[in-house]
Design a protein around this motif. Structure first.
Motif, PDB file in Angstrom:
ATOM      1  N   LYS A   7       5.537  57.775  92.098  1.00  0.00           N
ATOM      2  CA  LYS A   7       6.553  57.409  91.341  1.00  0.00           C
ATOM      3  C   LYS A   7       7.242  58.666  90.715  1.00  0.00           C
ATOM      4  O   LYS A   7       8.199  58.334  90.258  1.00  0.00           O
ATOM      5  CB  LYS A   7       5.744  56.538  90.044  1.00  0.00           C
ATOM      6  CG  LYS A   7       5.421  54.952  90.377  1.00  0.00           C
ATOM      7  CD  LYS A   7       5.005  54.251  89.126  1.00  0.00           C
ATOM      8  CE  LYS A   7       4.733  53.061  89.586  1.00  0.00           C
ATOM      9  NZ  LYS A   7       4.015  52.198  88.133  1.00  0.00           N
ATOM     10  N   GLY A   8       6.748  59.489  91.213  1.00  0.00           N
ATOM     11  CA  GLY A   8       7.574  60.933  90.854  1.00  0.00           C
ATOM     12  C   GLY A   8       8.874  60.799  91.347  1.00  0.00           C
ATOM     13  O   GLY A   8       9.201  60.532  92.532  1.00  0.00           O
ATOM     14  N   ASN A   9      10.024  61.165  90.662  1.00  0.00           N
ATOM     15  CA  ASN A   9      11.315  61.210  91.073  1.00  0.00           C
ATOM     16  C   ASN A   9      11.475  62.016  92.044  1.00  0.00           C
ATOM     17  O   ASN A   9      12.500  61.867  93.006  1.00  0.00           O
ATOM     18  CB  ASN A   9      12.271  61.739  89.754  1.00  0.00           C
ATOM     19  CG  ASN A   9      12.052  60.452  88.609  1.00  0.00           C
ATOM     20  OD1 ASN A   9      11.905  59.431  89.110  1.00  0.00           O
ATOM     21  ND2 ASN A   9      12.715  60.789  87.484  1.00  0.00           N
ATOM     22  N   GLN A  10      10.802  63.002  92.232  1.00  0.00           N
ATOM     23  CA  GLN A  10      10.966  64.191  93.333  1.00  0.00           C
ATOM     24  C   GLN A  10      10.911  63.323  94.741  1.00  0.00           C
ATOM     25  O   GLN A  10      11.472  64.337  95.778  1.00  0.00           O
ATOM     26  CB  GLN A  10      10.073  65.294  93.207  1.00  0.00           C
ATOM     27  CG  GLN A  10       8.571  64.902  93.497  1.00  0.00           C
ATOM     28  CD  GLN A  10       7.590  66.332  92.856  1.00  0.00           C
ATOM     29  OE1 GLN A  10       6.909  65.833  91.906  1.00  0.00           O
ATOM     30  NE2 GLN A  10       7.684  67.169  93.474  1.00  0.00           N
ATOM     31  N   PHE A  11      10.132  62.174  94.947  1.00  0.00           N
ATOM     32  CA  PHE A  11      10.241  61.628  96.128  1.00  0.00           C
ATOM     33  C   PHE A  11      11.143  60.625  96.150  1.00  0.00           C
ATOM     34  O   PHE A  11      11.134  59.986  97.207  1.00  0.00           O
ATOM     35  CB  PHE A  11       8.653  60.987  96.340  1.00  0.00           C
ATOM     36  CG  PHE A  11       7.538  61.712  96.081  1.00  0.00           C
ATOM     37  CD1 PHE A  11       7.085  63.040  96.888  1.00  0.00           C
ATOM     38  CD2 PHE A  11       6.417  61.721  94.916  1.00  0.00           C
ATOM     39  CE1 PHE A  11       6.329  63.687  96.664  1.00  0.00           C
ATOM     40  CE2 PHE A  11       5.602  62.596  94.739  1.00  0.00           C
ATOM     41  CZ  PHE A  11       5.140  63.644  95.956  1.00  0.00           C
ATOM     42  N   GLN A  12      11.918  60.377  95.482  1.00  0.00           N
ATOM     43  CA  GLN A  12      12.969  59.461  95.757  1.00  0.00           C
ATOM     44  C   GLN A  12      14.020  59.907  96.620  1.00  0.00           C
ATOM     45  O   GLN A  12      14.158  61.047  96.887  1.00  0.00           O
ATOM     46  CB  GLN A  12      13.818  59.139  94.340  1.00  0.00           C
ATOM     47  CG  GLN A  12      12.869  58.490  93.605  1.00  0.00           C
ATOM     48  CD  GLN A  12      13.711  58.045  92.018  1.00  0.00           C
ATOM     49  OE1 GLN A  12      14.903  58.300  91.969  1.00  0.00           O
ATOM     50  NE2 GLN A  12      13.068  57.252  91.319  1.00  0.00           N
ATOM     51  N   THR A  13      14.628  59.002  97.365  1.00  0.00           N
ATOM     52  CA  THR A  13      15.889  59.248  98.301  1.00  0.00           C
ATOM     53  C   THR A  13      17.126  58.867  97.390  1.00  0.00           C
ATOM     54  O   THR A  13      17.220  57.698  97.092  1.00  0.00           O
ATOM     55  CB  THR A  13      15.847  58.574  99.524  1.00  0.00           C
ATOM     56  OG1 THR A  13      14.537  58.855 100.138  1.00  0.00           O
ATOM     57  CG2 THR A  13      16.978  58.862 100.403  1.00  0.00           C
ATOM     58  N   GLN A  14      17.885  59.676  97.214  1.00  0.00           N
ATOM     59  CA  GLN A  14      19.279  59.379  96.455  1.00  0.00           C
ATOM     60  C   GLN A  14      20.256  58.700  97.433  1.00  0.00           C
ATOM     61  O   GLN A  14      20.430  59.151  98.418  1.00  0.00           O
ATOM     62  CB  GLN A  14      19.902  60.572  95.909  1.00  0.00           C
ATOM     63  CG  GLN A  14      19.111  61.468  94.863  1.00  0.00           C
ATOM     64  CD  GLN A  14      18.704  60.402  93.755  1.00  0.00           C
ATOM     65  OE1 GLN A  14      19.601  59.739  93.242  1.00  0.00           O
ATOM     66  NE2 GLN A  14      17.332  60.564  93.370  1.00  0.00           N
ATOM     67  N   LEU A  15      20.793  57.614  96.984  1.00  0.00           N
ATOM     68  CA  LEU A  15      21.578  56.874  97.651  1.00  0.00           C
ATOM     69  C   LEU A  15      23.140  57.075  97.466  1.00  0.00           C
ATOM     70  O   LEU A  15      23.297  57.590  96.059  1.00  0.00           O
ATOM     71  CB  LEU A  15      21.314  55.399  97.550  1.00  0.00           C
ATOM     72  CG  LEU A  15      20.157  54.884  97.730  1.00  0.00           C
ATOM     73  CD1 LEU A  15      20.042  53.435  97.320  1.00  0.00           C
ATOM     74  CD2 LEU A  15      19.509  54.965  99.078  1.00  0.00           C
ATOM     75  N   VAL A  16      24.031  56.746  98.025  1.00  0.00           N
ATOM     76  CA  VAL A  16      25.279  57.273  98.033  1.00  0.00           C
ATOM     77  C   VAL A  16      26.067  56.467  96.718  1.00  0.00           C
ATOM     78  O   VAL A  16      26.989  56.984  96.293  1.00  0.00           O
ATOM     79  CB  VAL A  16      26.118  56.996  99.412  1.00  0.00           C
ATOM     80  CG1 VAL A  16      25.671  57.905 100.259  1.00  0.00           C
ATOM     81  CG2 VAL A  16      26.204  55.319  99.948  1.00  0.00           C
ATOM     82  N   ASN A  17      25.630  55.364  96.483  1.00  0.00           N
ATOM     83  CA  ASN A  17      26.014  54.694  95.353  1.00  0.00           C
ATOM     84  C   ASN A  17      25.684  55.037  94.025  1.00  0.00           C
ATOM     85  O   ASN A  17      25.810  54.404  92.935  1.00  0.00           O
ATOM     86  CB  ASN A  17      26.022  53.137  95.584  1.00  0.00           C
ATOM     87  CG  ASN A  17      24.506  52.975  95.739  1.00  0.00           C
ATOM     88  OD1 ASN A  17      23.645  53.560  95.460  1.00  0.00           O
ATOM     89  ND2 ASN A  17      24.078  51.422  95.906  1.00  0.00           N
ATOM     90  N   GLY A  18      24.896  56.099  93.875  1.00  0.00           N
ATOM     91  CA  GLY A  18      24.117  56.742  92.825  1.00  0.00           C
ATOM     92  C   GLY A  18      22.846  56.059  92.648  1.00  0.00           C
ATOM     93  O   GLY A  18      22.099  56.525  91.532  1.00  0.00           O
ATOM     94  N   GLY A  19      22.162  55.255  93.236  1.00  0.00           N
ATOM     95  CA  GLY A  19      20.943  54.457  93.120  1.00  0.00           C
ATOM     96  C   GLY A  19      20.001  55.524  93.671  1.00  0.00           C
ATOM     97  O   GLY A  19      20.281  56.520  94.307  1.00  0.00           O
ATOM     98  N   ALA A  20      18.670  54.818  93.920  1.00  0.00           N
ATOM     99  CA  ALA A  20      17.600  55.712  94.237  1.00  0.00           C
ATOM    100  C   ALA A  20      16.702  54.994  94.967  1.00  0.00           C
ATOM    101  O   ALA A  20      16.447  53.560  94.520  1.00  0.00           O
ATOM    102  CB  ALA A  20      16.798  56.628  93.359  1.00  0.00           C
TER     103      ALA A  20
END
Length: 344
Positions: free
Chosen positions: A207-220
């Protein structure tokens, strides 16, 4: 009570019990992959406790000069007494009455079913003790009828707490792991081969934010489990192993062997019966007095390990019992090859 061999002899039942133990461990998953099974013809084990697994380097020499004499294994010589363990489960008078007209084959199947239960009871107790040793560096047994404490000498720096750190999605999980791996390597001169986690710990880790993929619409987008594993290994960290084993500890209900909030750094896993596959330690199985009894007719070379037989009361109520008997304990020979972190 006397040994009852009308339907199945102890040597045959012992062979079945040992195969049942192997199958059960394979199905449930076992920490014997890190503390493999070893048989000893005794009730004690002796080994040298060292601070790390490194040997002193050899010295170069001139031709015709004699090689220098090196040191022995060194370290503190430790002797640990292996405790006895086992369980008896009755085949009640009522069950026997109900089955008295049954075929011998059906009666044997009932004996084998009961044998699987006593074997699993022993297997779960030993698995729980593997967890205790790896989590704490100490072999603690605290029962109402038996207590023991064997300190395997793990460095205090190898048992750490991050508090509730991984409950916070902004905490850098990889930095924590790298710091712990660095401590492990500094102590042992080698990297760990596995990061062992329970499912709750892995979920908190992923769940760590560092593993998220940032999306072009600002989401993740949250990562898949495979992506998290690949990310970890891509940082030159050991592979993650998920461990899920639970036991019913002394009838108190379901207990996670590793708890829900800890992870382990350990050497790479080996075959559960590869006694020489690791320097960390092993699960030692000794030789019981039962196995030496001539009435049990167990081959001398097969004496060490769990044994099983059927006993019957010669007087009313003539209850029979399937009895398992063993001597054993998981032992850390080089405790610093283990590392425990509390992360939730």
């Amino acid at each position: 009570m006397s040994l009852w061999t009308d339907l199945i002899d102890p040597a045959t039942l012992t062979g079945y019990a040992r195969k049942s133990l192997e199958d059960y461990e394979a199905a449930k998953g076992t920490l014997a992959r890190y503390l493999p099974n070893r048989t000893v013809e005794d009730t004690v084990v002796r080994f040298n406790v060292t601070q790390n697994g490194l040997v002193e380097t050899a010295k170069f020499r001139a031709f015709d000069a004699e090689p220098e004499i090196g040191k022995g294994e060194g370290g503190k010589r430790v002797t640990i007494e292996l405790p006895a363990i086992g369980q008896n489960i009755p085949i009640t008078e009522l069950d026997q009455l109900r089955n008295r007209n049954a075929s011998d084959d059906l009666k044997v199947r009932e004996i084998l079913k009961t044998t699987r239960r006593v074997v699993r009871a022993v297997a779960d107790a030993m698995e729980y003790q593997r967890g205790v040793a790896l989590l704490t560096g100490i072999g603690t047994i605290a029962q109402d009828n038996f207590t023991a404490v064997d300190n395997f000498g793990r460095s205090g720096s190898h048992t750490v707490s991050a508090g509730t750190a991984w409950s916070d999605v902004t905490v850098d999980r990889l930095a924590d792991l790298q710091a712990w791996v660095d401590t492990y390597e500094a102590t042992n001169g080698e990297l760990p081969g596995s990061i062992v986690m329970t499912k709750p710990v892995f979920r908190a880790f992923a769940k760590g934010n560092q593993f998220q993929t940032q999306l072009v619409n600002g989401g993740a987008r949250r990562p898949t489990d495979a992506e998290v594993r690949a990310f970890v290994e891509g940082q030159d960290l050991p592979p993650i192993e998920i461990y899920t084993r639970k036991v019913n500890l002394s009838g108190t209900g379901t207990t996670s062997v590793l708890g829900a909030d800890k992870l382990l750094l350990l050497p790479a896993p080996v075959d559960p019966d590869d006694a020489e596959g690791t320097d960390l330690g092993g699960t030692f199985w000794g030789r019981t007095l039962t196995s030496d009894d001539p009435d049990w007719d167990i081959e001398d070379t097969e004496g060490a390990g769990i044994v099983a037989g059927v006993w019957k009361n010669d007087k009313p109520p003539m209850i029979s019992q399937v009895i398992s008997d063993a001597i054993g304990l998981p032992v850390l020979a080089n405790a610093n090859l283990s590392f425990c972190a509390d992360v939730l």
